[in-house]
Design a protein around this motif. Sequence first.
Motif, mmCIF file in Angstrom:
data_model
loop_
_atom_site.group_PDB
_atom_site.id
_atom_site.type_symbol
_atom_site.label_atom_id
_atom_site.label_comp_id
_atom_site.label_asym_id
_atom_site.label_seq_id
_atom_site.Cartn_x
_atom_site.Cartn_y
_atom_site.Cartn_z
ATOM 1 N N UNK A 103 0.828 -1.211 0.000
ATOM 2 C CA UNK A 103 0.000 0.000 0.000
ATOM 3 C C UNK A 103 0.861 1.258 0.000
ATOM 4 N N UNK A 104 1.972 1.233 0.741
ATOM 5 C CA UNK A 104 2.856 2.400 0.812
ATOM 6 C C UNK A 104 3.418 2.730 -0.561
ATOM 7 N N UNK A 105 3.896 1.706 -1.262
ATOM 8 C CA UNK A 105 4.468 1.915 -2.597
ATOM 9 C C UNK A 105 3.380 2.364 -3.560
ATOM 10 N N UNK A 106 2.235 1.718 -3.501
ATOM 11 C CA UNK A 106 1.117 2.066 -4.381
ATOM 12 C C UNK A 106 0.709 3.526 -4.203
ATOM 13 N N UNK A 117 2.021 14.622 -13.741
ATOM 14 C CA UNK A 117 1.010 15.144 -14.668
ATOM 15 C C UNK A 117 0.844 16.651 -14.494
ATOM 16 N N UNK A 118 0.745 17.079 -13.249
ATOM 17 C CA UNK A 118 0.599 18.510 -12.977
ATOM 18 C C UNK A 118 1.814 19.299 -13.417
ATOM 19 N N UNK A 157 1.037 6.597 -7.016
ATOM 20 C CA UNK A 157 -0.125 7.408 -7.395
ATOM 21 C C UNK A 157 0.141 8.893 -7.176
ATOM 22 N N UNK A 158 0.695 9.234 -6.006
ATOM 23 C CA UNK A 158 0.977 10.639 -5.707
ATOM 24 C C UNK A 158 2.022 11.199 -6.667
#
Length: 103
Positions: free
Chosen positions: A3-6, A17-18, A10-11
């Motif tokens: 979950x930490x890597x995921x 993208x921004x 994502x972040x």
Amino acid sequence: MSKTVEIQIEKSRGLIEGLRRHVREMGERGVSSDEINEMDQAIKMLEVANTEVDRLRGELTVKVKNMNTVLARVKESYAEKKKALKGYYPQERWMDYGVPDKR
């Protein structure tokens, strides 16, 4: 994938993208297209490394279960032999057989 890597992937993708949408503005503030591309490559490397870790964890799980089965057998055998020795010999002789416990 952990979950930490995921969450970090994502972040990071959202930030990339921004940054790509506003690279002209950010270029003036020290963020270049090359740096954004390097960050994107690092994310891809993280995904590959994480896939490898997940595969290894799967293999390790099987090996750990096997080891725990063998360990349980060894412990059971040890306890049986120790109990037999304690029943046949006085406490003073236990050390001769490698049994350090005391009653």
